[in-house]
Design an enzyme around this catalytic site. Structure first.
Site, short mmCIF file in Angstrom:
data_model
loop_
_atom_site.label_atom_id
_atom_site.label_comp_id
_atom_site.label_asym_id
_atom_site.label_seq_id
_atom_site.Cartn_x
_atom_site.Cartn_y
_atom_site.Cartn_z
N ASP A 1 15.66 -25.47 71.54
CA ASP A 1 15.84 -24.46 72.57
C ASP A 1 14.96 -24.75 73.78
O ASP A 1 15.37 -24.54 74.93
CB ASP A 1 15.50 -23.07 72.01
CG ASP A 1 16.54 -22.58 71.02
OD1 ASP A 1 16.28 -21.57 70.36
OD2 ASP A 1 17.60 -23.22 70.93
N SER B 1 25.74 -14.15 78.61
CA SER B 1 24.47 -14.55 78.03
C SER B 1 23.36 -13.90 78.84
O SER B 1 23.61 -13.16 79.79
CB SER B 1 24.34 -16.07 78.04
OG SER B 1 24.44 -16.55 79.35
N LEU B 2 22.12 -14.17 78.47
CA LEU B 2 20.98 -13.53 79.13
C LEU B 2 20.08 -14.56 79.79
O LEU B 2 19.90 -15.67 79.28
CB LEU B 2 20.15 -12.73 78.11
CG LEU B 2 20.86 -11.58 77.40
CD1 LEU B 2 19.93 -10.95 76.37
CD2 LEU B 2 21.33 -10.53 78.39
N GLU C 1 14.66 -4.47 71.91
CA GLU C 1 14.82 -4.73 70.48
C GLU C 1 14.60 -6.21 70.21
O GLU C 1 14.76 -7.04 71.11
CB GLU C 1 16.20 -4.31 70.00
CG GLU C 1 17.35 -5.09 70.61
CD GLU C 1 18.70 -4.59 70.11
OE1 GLU C 1 18.95 -4.73 68.90
OE2 GLU C 1 19.47 -4.07 70.92
N LYS D 1 15.32 -9.95 69.28
CA LYS D 1 16.51 -10.79 69.52
C LYS D 1 16.79 -11.61 68.26
O LYS D 1 16.10 -12.58 67.97
CB LYS D 1 16.27 -11.71 70.72
CG LYS D 1 17.45 -12.58 71.10
CD LYS D 1 17.12 -13.40 72.35
CE LYS D 1 18.28 -14.29 72.75
NZ LYS D 1 18.54 -15.34 71.75
N LYS E 1 11.57 -14.79 75.54
CA LYS E 1 11.64 -15.78 74.47
C LYS E 1 10.25 -16.03 73.89
O LYS E 1 9.28 -16.27 74.62
CB LYS E 1 12.23 -17.10 75.00
CG LYS E 1 13.65 -16.98 75.52
CD LYS E 1 14.63 -16.61 74.42
CE LYS E 1 14.89 -17.76 73.47
NZ LYS E 1 15.66 -18.86 74.04
#
Length: 709
Positions: free
Chosen positions: A34, A83-84, A115, A117, A325
């Site tokens: 990622d 998507s974000l 919340e 992910k 993230k």
């Protein structure tokens, strides 16, 4: 960089990202981490922002990503599944908030819904008149795959809807929508993933690299009966098209979905103060390992749908939402070599030597490969690009190879047939995965590890002796068994480099003090298989002396609470060996204490009959202190979770034991819960149902009234 060079780089980035998207979204087989993917996307966005004339409609920044596989029918999403955008730091989150407030205006009152992910597979479920009529994967965000038959097999997805409400939900619609598209995540709990992989490995089938791949691979089976046999779960997190009712906010939507029968993450919160949002992100980053599923971040959404519409969407990202993230726990790097280590019990463990890679702020150069079967089942080869994982306090380990990045230069690795330290043949007991060197008395590698263990804090606790000193003393012939530690002389140590008078005096004083350690610490130091701190204290408390323990028959040992047949057999086997009995006499001659227990005296029977398992880091008690406290009040501490476990005491960075407890329905308590149990005979419910929404002085709703699963 010239305009031509910039254009070439942009095209190169787009090509790479499309390739990686295909492997991630279509093949469910990611070939980069990622972090690598995010870095490429960040670079592409920056170049396009600096050169807007080079932006094209098909750029990955202008659409979602991926192309559906052809084996399932295609489904056009009525509304794109966006998507974000990503935030990696507190500064990124504050910058996003500032953009939102600037666009909404200075008088806007904004609330945020947050919340964890979940790292799973996004799907859309379409219901008409309360019945599930279609389920589709996200695909490229515009077009997904029809996996209705497979989604119907997931028990947490309702096939029909029934609107319910309570007085506290008086703002919720009381009727069913004529059409509603529910969006959420299909995932697999960590404990379920491990069980599935064990089952697949036992059957000789391909295993999955991680829970996300397992969820994706299970959902995209052509045969729904295979999907039905997989432990998939679902969390709803939003809606697409809705007809026949009106919903005005994300918070209301989640509560309505819960009322319809959908599982919604119980850890969702609503805040009006962005400082609370930041605190939530920091808290979940610290305790991500407490979750029973994989989570790679926190999703933050503007609550009000009218404000969401006003903010709109840019390219592929909604302005009204962002994903914070967590630092990567996985990375992809090259496997340079495989070496083996010999442990104190003779177990030979393979170790991966890696090209250095950053994972969660730590440089990782070595990782565990577990055992020979693990390598063979995953077909891990020297030269492979491999996925490496580091989570919590777990030693980094190789998850598996990235097959798509092989170029033919990789070499299969064969497990050695003989001990690398002493040359003895390796043996494997039936039913075990580990290969062992059984040359217990001579193997120098085993001796070094036994000395390390003997002097460790949980055993004889000899300050000034560690791995380096153990290796040096064994190499020089000063130590041939652990008892030789007590016969070291000052003149012997003076001949060694780095040992001056003060260091020698300190070490000899520490060795002398170790002679007086209680017997249970000596038992731990001897390294008897299955005998740890708790078992050692139990043995000494029951039998009183080493002579009594050595003389006990297996049947007698099995009668001691907490000492089962396996542990009893191991104790009898250890003391039946002449070499071990000779070692005991040598320790006795050295003046080592052969009685006494370091555990606490019995203070009460409050916890009598209860069995505890400890996992994670507690706020104020060490693992040893918590164990001693439980034993002092009549309880028993074991190392593994089973149906016989009464409570799991979980702290920060709890791992698979917590996940298994949740899977089995074992009550989970924290340190405060343990202390409360000791202070009273009442048994407070460890997982109470969530109360109605509470509001603090800032107007922040603290708890979503959802039971989840």
């Amino acid at each position: 960089m010239s305009h031509t060079t910039v254009a070439d780089r942009i095209n190169e980035l787009r090509s790479l990202i499309r390739r990686y998207d295909y492997h991630y979204y279509v093949l469910d087989d990611p070939i980069v981490s990622d972090a690598e993917y995010d870095a490429l996307m960040t670079e592409l966005r920056a170049l396009e922002a600096a050169h807007p004339e080079l932006i094209t409609p098909d750029s990955p920044t202008q659409r979602v990503s991926g192309t559906p596989a052809s084996q399932f029918a295609k489904v056009q999403h009525p509304q794109p599944m966006l998507s974000l955008g990503n935030a990696f730091t507190k500064a990124d989150l504050l910058a996003w908030r500032d953009r939102v407030l600037r666009l909404l205006g200075p008088d806007a009152i904004v609330a945020y819904v947050v919340e964890p992910k979940i790292d799973g597979l996004a799907v859309a479920l379409t219901y008409r008149d309360g019945r599930l009529v279609q389920g589709a994967t996200r695909g490229d965000g515009e077009v997904g795959e029809d996996v209705t038959a497979n989604l119907r097999t997931i028990g947490s997805i309702p096939l029909t809807l029934q609107a319910t409400s309570t007085p506290q939900d008086d703002d919720l619609p009381t009727t069913l929508p004529t059409t509603i598209e529910v969006r959420g995540e299909v995932y697999m709990r960590t404990a379920d993933f491990e069980t599935l992989n064990d089952r697949l490995a036992a059957a000789g089938e391909k295993i999955f690299a991680n829970p996300r791949n397992a969820a994706a691979g299970s959902l995209r089976q052509k045969d729904p009966t295979i999907t039905a046999a997989r432990p998939l779960r679902f969390f709803a997190y939003g809606v697409g098209v809705v007809e026949g009712i009106s919903l005005s906010s994300q918070w209301q939507t989640l509560r309505y979905l819960r009322a319809l029968g959908f599982p919604v993450n119980q850890d969702v919160r609503r805040f009006t103060d962005f400082a609370e949002v930041l605190a939530y992100c920091e808290a979940w980053m610290a305790k991500r390992d407490d979750l029973p599923y994989e989570a790679d971040g926190v999703v933050i959404k503007i609550d009000d749908f009218a404000q969401q519409r006003e903010l709109g969407v840019v390219g592929r990202d909604p302005r009204w939402a962002i994903a914070f993230k967590f630092p990567a726990r996985e990375a992809i790097t090259r496997l340079l070599d495989i070496t083996v280590n010999v442990g104190r019990t003779g177990v030979v463990t393979p170790n991966a030597e890696l090209e250095p890679v950053q994972i969660g702020g730590v440089t990782v150069r070595n990782a565990s490969l577990h055992n020979a079967d693990y390598i063979a089942q995953r077909d891990i080869r020297i030269g492979d690009y491999v996925i490496v994982k580091r989570a919590g306090d777990v030693i980094p380990y190789v998850v598996g190879p990235v097959i798509a990045r092989r170029d033919g230069s990789e070499r299969p690795w064969q497990f050695p047939t003989h001990c690398p330290a002493c040359g003895s043949p390796l043996e494997r007991e039936e039913g075990e995965a580990a290969w062992r060197c059984n040359n217990f008395s001579i193997c120098p590698a085993q001796l070094v590890r036994r000395v390390e263990h003997f002097v460790s804090r949980s055993a004889l606790d000899i300050v000034g002796m560690g791995e380096r000193q153990a290796e040096l003393f064994v190499q020089r012939g000063l130590i041939r068994d652990v008892a030789d530690i007590f016969f070291l002389k000052a003149d012997q140590l003076a001949e060694l480099e780095g040992f001056g008078p003060k260091r020698i005096a300190n070490l000899l004083a520490a060795i002398d003090a170790a002679r007086q350690r209680p017997l249970d610490r000596l038992l731990v130091g001897l390294g008897i298989r299955y005998v740890g701190t708790v078992a050692a204290q139990t043995l000494v408390a029951a039998l009183g002396s080493l002579d009594a323990i050595m003389a006990a028959r297996q049947e007698e040992l099995e009668q001691i609470p907490g000492i089962g047949p396996v542990v009893a057999a191991s104790i009898v086997d250890f003391f039946s060996r002449p070499a071990n009995r000779a070692l005991i006499e040598k320790l006795r001659a050295a003046g080592v204490q052969m009685g006494g227990v370091s555990g606490p005296t019995r203070q009460s029977d409050t916890l009598a009959g209860k069995t505890f398992v400890l996992t994670g880091t507690l706020p104020s008690l060490s693992r040893e202190q918590a164990s001693a406290l439980i034993v002092a009040h009549g309880g028993k501490v074991t190392d593994s979770v089973s149906k016989k476990t009464s409570y799991v005491v979980a702290g920060a960075n709890a791992g698979s034991k917590l996940a298994k407890a949740l899977q089995l329905g074992i009550p989970v308590i924290d340190e405060a819960g343990l202390l409360a149990l000791i202070g009273t005979t009442a048994e407070p419910p460890p997982s109470p149902p969530p109360p109605p929404p509470e509001t603090n002085t800032d107007g922040n709703q603290l708890l979503l009234p959802l039971d989840g699963e």
